[in-house]
Motif scaffolding. Structure first.
Motif, PDB file in Angstrom:
ATOM      1  N   ASP A  17       8.470 -25.031   8.691  1.00 59.59           N
ATOM      2  CA  ASP A  17       7.533 -26.153   8.739  1.00 59.59           C
ATOM      3  C   ASP A  17       7.195 -26.517   7.290  1.00 59.59           C
ATOM      4  N   ARG A  18       7.482 -27.729   6.915  1.00 63.02           N
ATOM      5  CA  ARG A  18       7.324 -28.197   5.534  1.00 63.02           C
ATOM      6  C   ARG A  18       5.909 -27.961   4.997  1.00 63.02           C
ATOM      7  N   GLU A  19       4.905 -28.380   5.736  1.00 62.19           N
ATOM      8  CA  GLU A  19       3.521 -28.238   5.282  1.00 62.19           C
ATOM      9  C   GLU A  19       3.136 -26.767   5.127  1.00 62.19           C
ATOM     10  N   GLU A  20       3.531 -25.950   6.097  1.00 64.65           N
ATOM     11  CA  GLU A  20       3.215 -24.523   6.024  1.00 64.65           C
ATOM     12  C   GLU A  20       3.888 -23.885   4.807  1.00 64.65           C
ATOM     13  N   LEU A  21       5.141 -24.254   4.545  1.00 63.40           N
ATOM     14  CA  LEU A  21       5.853 -23.746   3.374  1.00 63.40           C
ATOM     15  C   LEU A  21       5.086 -24.081   2.109  1.00 63.40           C
ATOM     16  N   TRP A  22       4.738 -25.347   1.935  1.00 63.21           N
ATOM     17  CA  TRP A  22       4.033 -25.772   0.726  1.00 63.21           C
ATOM     18  C   TRP A  22       2.713 -25.029   0.549  1.00 63.21           C
ATOM     19  N   LEU A  23       1.955 -24.898   1.647  1.00 62.49           N
ATOM     20  CA  LEU A  23       0.655 -24.232   1.558  1.00 62.49           C
ATOM     21  C   LEU A  23       0.791 -22.746   1.240  1.00 62.49           C
ATOM     22  N   ARG A  24       1.714 -22.079   1.881  1.00 62.41           N
ATOM     23  CA  ARG A  24       1.872 -20.641   1.627  1.00 62.41           C
ATOM     24  C   ARG A  24       2.380 -20.378   0.207  1.00 62.41           C
ATOM     25  N   VAL A  25       3.304 -21.187  -0.263  1.00 63.94           N
ATOM     26  CA  VAL A  25       3.805 -21.033  -1.632  1.00 63.94           C
ATOM     27  C   VAL A  25       2.676 -21.290  -2.621  1.00 63.94           C
ATOM     28  N   ARG A  26       1.963 -22.377  -2.450  1.00 63.40           N
ATOM     29  CA  ARG A  26       0.868 -22.720  -3.360  1.00 63.40           C
ATOM     30  C   ARG A  26      -0.189 -21.619  -3.382  1.00 63.40           C
ATOM     31  N   ASN A  27      -0.599 -21.166  -2.204  1.00 57.87           N
ATOM     32  CA  ASN A  27      -1.645 -20.154  -2.131  1.00 57.87           C
ATOM     33  C   ASN A  27      -1.201 -18.822  -2.727  1.00 57.87           C
ATOM     34  N   MET A  74      -0.194 -32.571  -2.267  1.00 53.67           N
ATOM     35  CA  MET A  74      -0.564 -31.285  -2.793  1.00 53.67           C
ATOM     36  C   MET A  74       0.452 -30.835  -3.829  1.00 53.67           C
ATOM     37  N   LYS A  75       0.310 -31.305  -5.024  1.00 53.24           N
ATOM     38  CA  LYS A  75       1.217 -30.984  -6.117  1.00 53.24           C
ATOM     39  C   LYS A  75       0.840 -29.654  -6.741  1.00 53.24           C
ATOM     40  N   VAL A  76       1.771 -29.097  -7.493  1.00 51.36           N
ATOM     41  CA  VAL A  76       1.545 -27.845  -8.187  1.00 51.36           C
ATOM     42  C   VAL A  76       0.377 -28.018  -9.146  1.00 51.36           C
ATOM     43  N   GLU A  77      -0.563 -27.062  -9.143  1.00 48.59           N
ATOM     44  CA  GLU A  77      -1.769 -27.198  -9.932  1.00 48.59           C
ATOM     45  C   GLU A  77      -1.795 -26.340 -11.185  1.00 48.59           C
ATOM     46  N   VAL A  78      -0.753 -25.629 -11.489  1.00 51.16           N
ATOM     47  CA  VAL A  78      -0.736 -24.811 -12.686  1.00 51.16           C
ATOM     48  C   VAL A  78      -0.029 -25.550 -13.799  1.00 51.16           C
ATOM     49  N   SER A  79      -0.347 -25.200 -15.048  1.00 48.77           N
ATOM     50  CA  SER A  79       0.194 -25.949 -16.175  1.00 48.77           C
ATOM     51  C   SER A  79       1.686 -25.701 -16.390  1.00 48.77           C
ATOM     52  N   GLN A  80       2.151 -24.490 -16.174  1.00 50.51           N
ATOM     53  CA  GLN A  80       3.563 -24.174 -16.331  1.00 50.51           C
ATOM     54  C   GLN A  80       4.238 -24.258 -14.966  1.00 50.51           C
ATOM     55  N   THR A  81       5.401 -24.895 -14.918  1.00 49.98           N
ATOM     56  CA  THR A  81       6.097 -25.060 -13.647  1.00 49.98           C
ATOM     57  C   THR A  81       6.630 -23.719 -13.156  1.00 49.98           C
ATOM     58  N   PRO A  82       6.152 -23.258 -12.002  1.00 51.41           N
ATOM     59  CA  PRO A  82       6.641 -21.983 -11.459  1.00 51.41           C
ATOM     60  C   PRO A  82       8.116 -22.071 -11.066  1.00 51.41           C
ATOM     61  N   ILE A  83       8.811 -20.959 -11.260  1.00 57.90           N
ATOM     62  CA  ILE A  83      10.213 -20.855 -10.878  1.00 57.90           C
ATOM     63  C   ILE A  83      10.276 -20.005  -9.612  1.00 57.90           C
ATOM     64  N   ILE A  84      10.872 -20.568  -8.566  1.00 60.90           N
ATOM     65  CA  ILE A  84      10.969 -19.902  -7.275  1.00 60.90           C
ATOM     66  C   ILE A  84      12.431 -19.641  -6.954  1.00 60.90           C
ATOM     67  N   ALA A  85      12.760 -18.382  -6.706  1.00 56.87           N
ATOM     68  CA  ALA A  85      14.115 -18.015  -6.301  1.00 56.87           C
ATOM     69  C   ALA A  85      14.214 -18.118  -4.786  1.00 56.87           C
ATOM     70  N   ILE A  86      15.279 -18.729  -4.322  1.00 54.07           N
ATOM     71  CA  ILE A  86      15.557 -18.837  -2.890  1.00 54.07           C
ATOM     72  C   ILE A  86      16.824 -18.028  -2.631  1.00 54.07           C
ATOM     73  N   VAL A  87      16.687 -16.989  -1.795  1.00 55.94           N
ATOM     74  CA  VAL A  87      17.809 -16.080  -1.546  1.00 55.94           C
ATOM     75  C   VAL A  87      18.138 -16.117  -0.062  1.00 55.94           C
ATOM     76  N   ASP A  88      19.261 -16.742   0.262  1.00 55.97           N
ATOM     77  CA  ASP A  88      19.700 -16.883   1.651  1.00 55.97           C
ATOM     78  C   ASP A  88      21.198 -17.124   1.641  1.00 55.97           C
ATOM     79  N   ASP A  89      21.917 -16.523   2.569  1.00 56.54           N
ATOM     80  CA  ASP A  89      23.370 -16.677   2.603  1.00 56.54           C
ATOM     81  C   ASP A  89      23.808 -17.991   3.247  1.00 56.54           C
ATOM     82  N   GLU A  90      22.888 -18.780   3.757  1.00 57.04           N
ATOM     83  CA  GLU A  90      23.228 -20.065   4.378  1.00 57.04           C
ATOM     84  C   GLU A  90      22.887 -21.195   3.405  1.00 57.04           C
TER      85      GLU A  90
END
Length: 132
Positions: free
Chosen positions: A114-124, A1-17
């Motif tokens: 959960d890797r799959e859940e992460l990918w699906l929620r981000v994509r959706n 399930m690869k990214v389906e949009v033409s421009q690569t989305p930029i995702i910020a990850i904010v966590d102190d760990e």
């Protein structure tokens, strides 16, 4: 399930760990997303003064400024472009989820991730943003 949009989305990850930001970054980059990692809410907010991201993955419990405060500042600063926020937290109680939802988050994921859940929620979530 690869990214389906033409421009690569930029995702910020904010966590102190570091191990969390590193893991999430690797999982998302594997799926074709670009990631930016921040070890504090303030570092991310400073970045957002000058640049934008397509989505934020945010921990709630961080020192100095909590994820709740980051959500408030993002939502108060938004003008025309909406920034989806997904909470990634070890807090799983109903009160924490409801508080985050009331502040305007888009989704909530519990640690450990959960890797799959992460990918699906981000994509959706990114698809919904694209339709707006």
């Amino acid at each position: 399930m690869k990214v389906e949009v033409s421009q690569t989305p930029i995702i910020a990850i904010v966590d102190d760990e570091y191990n969390v930001t590193s893991l999430l970054s690797n999982l998302l980059e594997h799926e074709g997303y670009k990631t930016l990692c921040f070890n504090s809410g303030q570092a991310f907010l400073d970045y957002m003064k000058h640049d934008r991201v397509d989505m934020v993955l945010l921990d709630l419990m961080m020192p100095e400024i909590t994820g709740y405060d980051v959500i408030k500042k993002i939502r108060n600063a938004e003008t025309s472009e909406y920034t989806p926020i997904l909470i990634i937290s070890s807090l799983t109680d109903r009160e924490s989820r409801l508080k985050a939802l009331s502040l305007g988050i888009d989704d909530f994921l519990s640690k450990p991730i959960d890797r799959e859940e992460l990918w699906l929620r981000v994509r959706n979530t990114l698809k919904v943003k694209a339709y707006q």
